[in-house]
Design a protein around this motif. Structure first.
Motif, PDB file in Angstrom:
ATOM      1  N   UNK A  32      40.325  38.333  37.623  1.00 21.27           N
ATOM      2  CA  UNK A  32      41.220  38.258  39.488  1.00 21.27           C
ATOM      3  C   UNK A  32      42.717  38.857  39.746  1.00 21.27           C
ATOM      4  N   UNK A  33      43.279  38.244  38.397  1.00 20.86           N
ATOM      5  CA  UNK A  33      44.634  38.082  38.389  1.00 20.86           C
ATOM      6  C   UNK A  33      45.444  39.501  38.396  1.00 20.86           C
ATOM      7  N   UNK A  34      44.399  40.950  36.974  1.00 24.44           N
ATOM      8  CA  UNK A  34      44.275  41.826  37.241  1.00 24.44           C
ATOM      9  C   UNK A  34      44.392  42.692  38.110  1.00 24.44           C
ATOM     10  N   UNK A  35      42.894  42.859  38.708  1.00 25.33           N
ATOM     11  CA  UNK A  35      42.919  43.296  39.290  1.00 25.33           C
ATOM     12  C   UNK A  35      44.273  43.268  41.251  1.00 25.33           C
ATOM     13  N   UNK A  36      44.512  41.904  41.708  1.00 27.21           N
ATOM     14  CA  UNK A  36      45.413  41.596  42.221  1.00 27.21           C
ATOM     15  C   UNK A  36      46.739  42.362  42.398  1.00 27.21           C
ATOM     16  N   UNK A  37      47.013  42.157  40.422  1.00 28.05           N
ATOM     17  CA  UNK A  37      48.251  43.021  40.146  1.00 28.05           C
ATOM     18  C   UNK A  37      49.304  44.794  39.901  1.00 28.05           C
ATOM     19  N   UNK A  38      47.247  45.446  40.090  1.00 27.29           N
ATOM     20  CA  UNK A  38      46.541  46.809  39.843  1.00 27.29           C
ATOM     21  C   UNK A  38      47.131  47.517  40.966  1.00 27.29           C
ATOM     22  N   UNK A  39      46.008  46.275  42.452  1.00 23.19           N
ATOM     23  CA  UNK A  39      46.672  46.128  43.932  1.00 23.19           C
ATOM     24  C   UNK A  39      47.913  46.516  44.123  1.00 23.19           C
TER      25      UNK A  39
END
Length: 179
Positions: A32-39
């Motif tokens: 979840x954190x990786x997706x948030x950070x990419x966005x």
């Protein structure tokens, strides 16, 4: 240049994962954190496309999370120690809103990453290749389960709608990201 945006990216991604947490344990939280950070990275690079934009944001500050906290109902329990929530001052409302848009609209996310790949990077070199943002652009089932709240259009709508029109305008045809 990325280092200049790193406090905003880190704080805004942290805010998103606090507001829309993962369920399923430590691995789900990491996905979840990786997706948030990419966005958030894509949104921040679009919001501050030049070194001057990033420098001005650094001087003026990004604005903080107060309005976002109020919208999501996270403002009810202030910390007793102000240093605990000091990171919230680095949250950028527009970047959070744009990231929410990107997480819930795959076509918009693809347009945004393509805009970065076409030269919208603040570093002066093309960046934002689809491989770099794979979890944002092509999440697998594990990614979707981990970020079910973060990617749910109805849940993030109050945040996404704040600045959706600005993002669409920024990505509109004929718009240049670099002045």
């Amino acid at each position: 240049m990325q280092a200049d945006l790193s406090p905003v990216i880190a704080a805004t991604a942290q805010w998103l994962t606090h507001a829309y947490p993962a369920s399923g344990g430590a691995l789900a939280s990491a996905f979840c954190e990786v997706q948030a950070r990419q966005a958030v990275t894509v949104a921040a690079r679009l919001r501050y496309p030049t070194a001057m934009d990033a420098a001005l944001m650094g001087m003026a500050g990004p604005g903080g999370s107060a309005r976002l906290d109020w919208i999501t109902g996270a403002d009810g329990n202030p910390a007793t120690d102000p240093d605990v929530d000091a990171w919230r001052t680095w949250v950028d409302e527009v970047v959070a809103s744009w990231a929410a848009c990107l997480l819930t609209d795959p076509e918009l996310a693809a347009l945004a990453v393509a805009a970065l790949a076409d030269g919208g990077s603040t570093s002066g070199t093309p960046s934002g290749t689809p491989v770099e943002f794979r979890r944002l652009l092509a999440p697998d089932d594990r990614d979707r389960r981990a970020a079910a709240l973060l990617r749910h259009p109805d849940l993030v709508a109050p945040v996404a709608e704040l600045h959706h029109a600005q993002l669409v305008d920024r990505l509109g045809p004929g718009r240049s990201l670099v002045a």
